[in-house]
Structures are given as C-alpha cells and as structure tokens.
Design an enzyme around this catalytic site. Structure first.
Site, short mmCIF file in Angstrom:
data_model
loop_
_atom_site.label_atom_id
_atom_site.label_comp_id
_atom_site.label_asym_id
_atom_site.label_seq_id
_atom_site.Cartn_x
_atom_site.Cartn_y
_atom_site.Cartn_z
N GLU A 88 0.83 -1.20 0.00
CA GLU A 88 0.00 0.00 0.00
C GLU A 88 0.87 1.26 0.00
O GLU A 88 1.87 1.34 0.73
CB GLU A 88 -0.90 -0.02 1.24
CG GLU A 88 -1.91 1.09 1.33
CD GLU A 88 -2.85 0.93 2.52
OE1 GLU A 88 -3.86 1.65 2.57
OE2 GLU A 88 -2.58 0.08 3.40
N LYS A 108 -9.26 2.86 -2.76
CA LYS A 108 -9.58 2.10 -1.55
C LYS A 108 -11.02 2.41 -1.13
O LYS A 108 -11.45 3.57 -1.13
CB LYS A 108 -8.61 2.46 -0.42
CG LYS A 108 -8.67 1.56 0.80
CD LYS A 108 -7.53 1.88 1.75
CE LYS A 108 -7.50 0.95 2.94
NZ LYS A 108 -6.34 1.22 3.84
N CYS A 136 -5.87 -3.35 1.86
CA CYS A 136 -5.64 -3.43 3.31
C CYS A 136 -6.93 -3.64 4.10
O CYS A 136 -7.43 -4.73 4.22
CB CYS A 136 -4.89 -2.19 3.78
SG CYS A 136 -4.09 -2.42 5.39
N PRO A 144 22.33 4.74 28.70
CA PRO A 144 22.59 4.62 30.13
C PRO A 144 22.22 3.20 30.58
O PRO A 144 21.05 2.82 30.53
CB PRO A 144 21.66 5.67 30.75
CG PRO A 144 21.34 6.61 29.63
CD PRO A 144 21.31 5.76 28.40
N LEU A 145 23.20 2.42 30.99
CA LEU A 145 23.01 1.00 31.32
C LEU A 145 23.10 0.81 32.82
O LEU A 145 24.17 0.92 33.42
CB LEU A 145 24.07 0.16 30.61
CG LEU A 145 24.00 -1.35 30.79
CD1 LEU A 145 22.69 -1.92 30.26
CD2 LEU A 145 25.19 -2.02 30.09
N SER A 146 21.95 0.51 33.44
CA SER A 146 21.89 0.42 34.90
C SER A 146 22.15 -0.99 35.41
O SER A 146 22.35 -1.18 36.61
CB SER A 146 20.51 0.87 35.39
OG SER A 146 19.51 -0.06 34.99
N GLY A 147 22.11 -1.99 34.54
CA GLY A 147 22.24 -3.36 34.99
C GLY A 147 20.91 -4.00 35.35
O GLY A 147 20.87 -5.13 35.84
N GLY A 148 19.79 -3.29 35.09
CA GLY A 148 18.47 -3.84 35.34
C GLY A 148 17.86 -4.42 34.07
O GLY A 148 18.46 -4.39 32.99
N VAL A 149 16.64 -4.95 34.21
CA VAL A 149 15.98 -5.62 33.09
C VAL A 149 15.76 -4.69 31.91
O VAL A 149 16.01 -5.05 30.75
CB VAL A 149 14.64 -6.23 33.56
CG1 VAL A 149 13.78 -6.66 32.36
CG2 VAL A 149 14.89 -7.42 34.47
N ASP A 150 15.29 -3.48 32.16
CA ASP A 150 14.89 -2.59 31.06
C ASP A 150 16.09 -2.13 30.23
O ASP A 150 16.10 -2.29 29.00
CB ASP A 150 14.13 -1.39 31.61
CG ASP A 150 12.80 -1.78 32.23
OD1 ASP A 150 12.26 -2.83 31.83
OD2 ASP A 150 12.30 -1.06 33.10
N SER A 151 17.08 -1.53 30.86
CA SER A 151 18.23 -1.04 30.09
C SER A 151 19.01 -2.20 29.48
O SER A 151 19.55 -2.08 28.37
CB SER A 151 19.15 -0.18 30.96
OG SER A 151 19.68 -0.92 32.04
#
Length: 783
Positions: free
Chosen positions: A45, A114, A175, A358-365
């Site tokens: 499309e 369409k 679509c 910024p890497l914090s060492g937690g799950v998200d980063s």
C-alpha cells in the site's frame, strides 16, 4: 487456454517521502519478479510515497511527485512484458483517494481507489483520504500531462472495477477491506474474479501475526481463488514497524511468503498457481454457485495479455502448500525492535554514528542493550550473505568506507556506547552486572559517578533557599524524598545527551550518537518514571513492551545469544536505586514503590485499552476474576482499581513527552497517535469511585462469593466466621450513614466530614481536600 500462472508479491522497506529510494526499490522488485519468471507483480500500500506521510498527503507536492514516479515507471524498459500495479495517492474531482494503479507495457489500465478506510489503532486514514463509495462503478479519470506525454492516453477508468486478461480475472481490495466484515473479495469471487490482490500497510503487534494470515487463508478457503497479499516492512518514519509477511494463498492453503522480520529492503515471493484448481474448487461448493449466478457484475477492463505462459506451463508444477510457522513472542521482541533500530539509525542523517545507552544493569536497560546487539547480529548476517545495501549503510554509520564487520560483538563496539551512571545509592551488584553485559555484547562501556553533579545542583538550591532536603530514611518528608530521587534521574538525562554528543569526538570519529531510552510500557502506563529522566531519549526500543515480556525475552536471549549475565539480571529485583542503601543492600524496589505488581499493571492496561474499561467496568470484571484467582474480596479489588486509576491520572501528563517508542503492545499509553486521552484529569474520580463503592455494597449485601451467581446475606468474614455484610445497610445506593461508617478496607476511603471536606487515603498518601474544590492540604507528588 493456459491454466498455470506465475505471480509475485513483494515486501518493500519504503520510507515516507523518499521518492528516489522508493522508486529504486519498486524497480528492483519488478526486476526480481521478472527474473523469477512472474508475469504479474503487485506491491504494498502507498509504496510510491511511503505509508506514513500523514499530513504531507494534503500537499500538492506529494501528489505531483507520485505522478512523476509513475511516469518513470511507465517509461522504464524493465517494466515491459509484465503486468504491474503500484500504490499511490490520486486526486479525482478534488477528492484524494488511496489507490492501486495498474499498468502494462507503458499503458495505464485502471485506477482502483480504496473503499474502506482504517481509523483504529495507529491508523488515521480518513484524515487524509476518502473512501470510494460507488460500488461496481467506473468513471473517467483525466490523466496528468506528464503521463499523457508517455502513454498517449488522456483518460483511464477509475473506480470499483476488475481487470480481465485473456485467461483470468483479477480484482483488488486494499488493506482494511480484508479486515472489514463485508470484504470486497466475497462479491468479486462470486463474480468469477479468480485472483484477489491486496496491497497493505499492516504493522506488527505482539502475538498478532496470525490475524492477517488467517484472514487471507480463510478468504480463499470460503470463496476459493488465489489471494495475493503484499505488505510493507520496517520503520518508514513512525513508531510502528511494518512486518512484511507478504504471501500467496490458494483455496485455503498458503503457498508462498516473505519473512516477517528482516533488514533486506526488497524481497519477493512467487507462486505457480493452476487456475483449473480454483475453478474446480469453486464449482464443488454448490451454495457458492447459486450466489454466483445471481450476483451483480463488476465492470471489467479488458487486457490483451495472458498471465499464463503456454510454452512453459506443462513443465512447471504448481507451488506446494506449507504450514505457516509463527515466531514466539520472545523471537518477535528480539527481531522487530532490532530491525526498527537499524532503520532508524541508518536513516537518521549523515551525522549519527550509533547509539548511547545509560546502562543500569536492570531488566529494562539490559533489554535495550541486548536489542542493539541483536541488530548487529542481523546486519552482520545480512552482509555475510552479500547484502550490499547493508554494507554501504554500516560503512556510512561508522564513517569508514572500507569497514567490513567481522562479528556482532566487534560491530557493537562501534555503534553502541553504554554508560553506568552510578551514585552513592547504587550497589556494586548492578555496577558489575552492567559491566559484564557490556563485555559480553561488546559495547564501548563507561563507568561514571553522578554524585558531584547532584551535590552541585542541590548546593544551588540550598544556597538560594537556606533549606537542605533529606531522604525520608534520614528524617525528610515525602516531598524531599521524591525531589532527591528526581534530581538524580534528571541529571542522568543531561549527562546522557552530553556524552552522546561528544563520545565520537573522543573516539576520533565524526558525528554523534542517538540516545536510547529504556522505560517499558507498564511503567509508562503507571507513570512510574521521572519526567525528563533517562526515559527521555531520542528513541526507545522497549517502550511498547511489558515488563513480563521483557523478562521472557532476556531469558530467551541469554541462551540464543550466549549472554549468561542475563540470568543474573533476571534474578535481581527491579529497582531504581535512587534512595540510600541499607547496610550496603537495596532498600528500594519498583513494585513496592508502585504499590502494584507488573503482572497487575498488564491486566489493568489490557482492560483499559483495548478493553475500553473505566474504573467501574474494570472493577466489575476484576471482582470476579481476581476474586476467583486471587481470593480477593470486593473491598480489596476496589482498593486496587482505585489506586491504579488515581496514579494513572496523576501521571498521565508524562505521556505528552514520552520518547518515541517501538509500537508492540495493544495497551500502549502512547499519547501521540495510539492512545488519545486527556492529560489533565480530576484525580478524585468522584462519580466513578462512588459507583464502585455502591457495587461493593450491593455485592456484600447479597453475600457475593466469586464464582457463585447468588449468595445469602451471611458472608464469610476474614476469620472464616459467618457475619453480616461488611458494608451493611439496606438499598442499592450508599446512604449518609454508610459514608459516616467509613470503609476501612477500601483503597481510597471516603469518610464523613460534613464541614471540612473529604479525606482520601491513597496507600500512605494522605490528602485533605474539599469535596468539590481543588484545594489541597498537600499536593500528591508526580512519581
């Protein structure tokens, strides 16, 4: 008459308003289709303009450049000898339509608009386009002069028609017409249209790939025929990722497909289809033949051309069917955001040389870092397979015209800078986990302390005011405690942008870095983030993914990518590390701070959207679900629901500044396109919460027990004894006596205070307000 035809669908990674690049990719797909022996090529499309032009569709320039692209396609010798259609906007009688334009050997055959717009989710098509409403009607369209100069035509048909070749008939739905309950393919199939063609712009959501596949398969299972579905791929300038999966289905079975996730810009899939199989299949469905004999006819545009190739069809077998294999959610997370990040990076101009995280060492980063590593794996793999486009892009990104990545870890060192921004409140455990992860994925890693900057900012405040804020554990108030956490978070954001701008200068490379965010969809929904902290970034690959899914993804990545440190990250409790440690150990966890679990947040999110539940409706659903599964009383469920909506509404303003995030979840609170709601709420929810109170009262009055339809007036007390209903009283609504008695077990208590107002207890947030005024004894802080 020939029976076997060879046709091609294609997946293109187009880019909004990149007319040059879009034309090149369309021509490449046509060339690939011809080389594969296909005699018909269809595409996605709005492939000429790119799907996400949005308000640029209002501009006459967009329409003009679309015709200029079509003119080049018509004049190009590579488009000869094959039937082609492309997607582009067309204005007819001062109305703009989203169209398929079909042409053969330099002649325009049909413009098919369409007929059903999509306005749900991230789609807003009726803002720019109008649906064609004249069913089975063709009109004359006056071609622009630049087209007439090439084709010699002055007018062509536009409208709801089909194309009849010498051996078959093909028609279009675009679509949303496939998703619509009254799909166009039904009536076309009844009228003998054997090939249904759909150019689509369908984006991914977790666990949703099967929806389009099953719609396509079932369309031909019920009506018979060949269904050709072409879809876009990649990030074309917005938060969504178009997820490919172009495919061909015949009589209810899949016979060809393209990949769902990949960084290749052009991919085609071809199939050999026996038209006699379609005719036999349809004729055996006797109820279909009855309707087919009576259905109104579509106007046909005749074409002196055959899709079959009489000289070759006897030697060519039909393409066999296959079973569609779907990605697991963990695989979808590892691939989709990684492809999206690659598109964003390579299309971000000549000065962007990678990402800063910024890497914090937690799950998200850690999830964001792992997704960049996954991106590197995809790029290296594509280059090793000979993808010249990917090689040219990575050379431009790293500023080295001779660079060839040797492995994902080496490439990651070039395109990702990670930084652990520690403070006196950070633990050695998170610092070590961040360092180990950076080592395993290969990122260029920094370890800094923000304490000096924090003290400098607080020093300015104390110098001006003479006040010295303290953490709560050191005798401070809740407001001081929150302010001290927020200043740390916001300084990290400032430092992130400073390092992102200058780290490539330090490494003697040109350009700067894009800052990556790492706030998940649940924290955004709850507002559990500091406004303008590290959640504020250029892009966020996990902003549309739940904490639960991120944990599953890291478990998958630990094994798939051989990153053993992720196991330790998963076992650690999520924490912001913004409050002082206790004996060197963590004293702050996310779920304790939020007052709810991540699992509960996912439930709230899905009920709020797409479940469309307000506070009362959510309570009425959860009082049964959680009453049965968690053995919670109506009072306890009411408390949880009220607390969620209070925190959600207090923090909704943060969504107005939410970092652009990869869209993956149906309950995303993204304020930009997906989730249109106020950002200034009456956080007391007086009417709604009173409705919940009345429901609790009624449930207790009848002795409600989850799972039972009826009950007695005697209910079990927490001690297991029989007694009167907790909320006592007679009648369905709350009386003044009820209000005066109070509900000590509700999350937000309503107690009688005739003159002084109403006191609300939000799990430790004690606020005194006048009943209908905005006067407060103390402002509820934005967490």
């Amino acid at each position: 008459m020939g029976h076997k035809i060879k046709v091609a669908v294609c997946t293109l990674n187009q880019w909004a308003l990149d007319f040059t690049g879009n034309l090149e990719r369309i021509l490449a797909s046509i060339q690939l289709a011809k080389e594969a022996g296909a005699r018909y090529r269809t595409g996605p499309e709005l492939e000429v303009t790119g799907y996400s032009c949005e308000d640029h569709f209002y501009e006459s320039d967009t329409l003009l450049h679309s015709w200029e692209v079509l003119a080049q396609l018509l004049a190009n010798s590579s488009t000869r000898g094959i039937l082609i259609d492309v997607g582009m906007p067309v204005m007819h009688r001062n109305v703009t339509y989203n169209c398929r334009v079909t042409f053969y050997n330099g002649q325009v055959l049909l413009i098919r608009p369409k007929m059903m717009m999509c306005d749900d989710g991230n789609y807003r098509e009726t803002r720019w386009f109008t649906a064609w409403t004249k069913v089975r009607t063709l009109e004359d369209f006056a071609l622009p002069r630049i087209i007439t100069e090439i084709t010699g035509q002055t007018t062509v048909p536009i409208g709801d028609g089909v194309i009849a070749t010498k051996d078959t008939v093909l028609g279009y739905e675009i679509c949303e017409e496939l998703w619509n309950p009254h799909s166009s393919h039904i009536d076309m199939a009844l009228d003998g249209v054997e090939i249904i063609v759909n150019g689509s712009g369908s984006y991914m959501e977790l666990r949703k790939a099967f929806v389009a596949v099953e719609l396509i398969r079932s369309a031909t299972l019920k009506s018979g025929g060949c269904y050709m579905f072409s879809n876009l791929r990649g990030c074309d300038g917005q938060r969504v990722y178009f997820n490919g999966c172009s495919c061909i289905a015949v009589n209810g079975k899949m016979v060809a497909r393209t990949a769902q996730y990949a960084i290749e810009e052009v991919e085609i899939a071809t199939a050999v289809v026996d038209l006699e199989d379609i005719r036999i299949y349809r004729n055996l469905i006797r109820s279909r033949t009855l309707h087919g004999a009576a259905v109104p006819r579509y106007p046909r545009v005749q074409l002196d051309f055959t899709l079959s190739n009489p000289g070759e069809e006897e030697c060519t077998p039909s393409t066999p069917a296959f079973t569609w294999q779907y990605h697991t959610p963990e695989e979808e997370i590892s691939l989709g955001p990684a492809c999206w990040l690659w598109d964003y990076l390579r299309r971000s101009g000549i000065w962007q040389g990678g990402y800063f995280l910024p890497l914090s060492g937690g799950v998200d980063s850690s999830s964001s870092a792992t997704l960049v590593y996954s991106m590197c794996r995809l790029v290296v793999n594509a280059i090793q397979k000979g993808d010249e486009t990917a090689l040219a892009n990575i050379r431009r990104v790293v500023g080295d015209s001779s660079y060839v990545p040797s492995d994902p870890t080496e490439m990651c060192n070039r395109v990702l800078v990670t930084c652990y921004m520690g403070s006196e409140n950070s633990s050695e455990e998170t610092k070590n986990r961040a360092k180990k992860l950076s080592s395993q994925i290969g990122s260029y890693h920094l370890n800094i302390s923000i304490d000096m900057a924090v003290k400098a900012v607080l020093g300015i405040f104390s110098t001006v005011t003479g006040f010295f804020p303290k953490f709560k554990v050191r005798g401070g108030t809740a407001r001081e405690n929150l302010a001290l956490q927020n200043v740390q978070a916001r300084i990290r954001m400032v430092l992130a942008y400073l390092f992102a701008q200058l780290m490539l200068w330090v490494r003697e490379r040109p350009g700067g870095l894009l800052v990556l965010g790492s706030a998940n969809v649940d924290e955004a929904l709850r507002g559990y983030m500091t406004k303008y902290d590290c959640s504020s970034a250029d892009v966020n690959p996990i902003g549309g993914i739940s904490k639960t899914d991120l944990k599953s993804f890291l478990g998958y990545a630990a094994e798939k990518f051989n990153l053993p440190v992720l196991a330790g990250i998963l076992s650690a409790p999520p924490t912001a590390e913004l409050e002082p440690l206790k004996d060197g150990q963590l004293a702050q966890t996310d779920e304790q701070d939020m007052g709810m679990s991540y699992a509960e947040l996912s439930v709230y999110g899905r009920l709020r959207k797409p479940g469309a539940c307000g506070p009362y409706s959510m309570f009425m659903k959860l009082v049964h679900e959680w009453g049965t599964d968690k053995n919670l009383s109506p009072e306890e469920v009411a408390k949880k629901v009220k607390f969620f909506f209070t925190m959600y509404s207090i923090n909704r303003h943060k969504m107005t500044t939410l970092t652009p995030s990869y869209h993956a979840e149906v309950y995303s609170p993204d304020d930009n396109r997906f989730d249109h709601r106020p950002f200034l709420y009456n956080v007391r929810w007086n009417w709604q919460f009173n409705a919940i109170d009345e429901a609790v009262h009624r449930l207790n009055k009848v002795g409600f027990r989850p799972g039972n339809k009826t009950g007695s007036n005697d209910v079990d007390t927490p001690a297991g004894k029989k007694g009167k209903p907790v909320l006592g009283g007679g009648g369905g609504s709350l009386s003044k006596a009820d209000l005066a008695s109070g509900r000590s077990n509700l999350g937000i208590q309503v107690k009688a205070a005739p003159e002084s107002g109403v006191t609300l207890d939000l799990d430790g947030f004690n606020k005194k307000r006048k009943t209908m005024d905005t006067v407060e004894g103390e402002t509820v802080a934005s967490l």
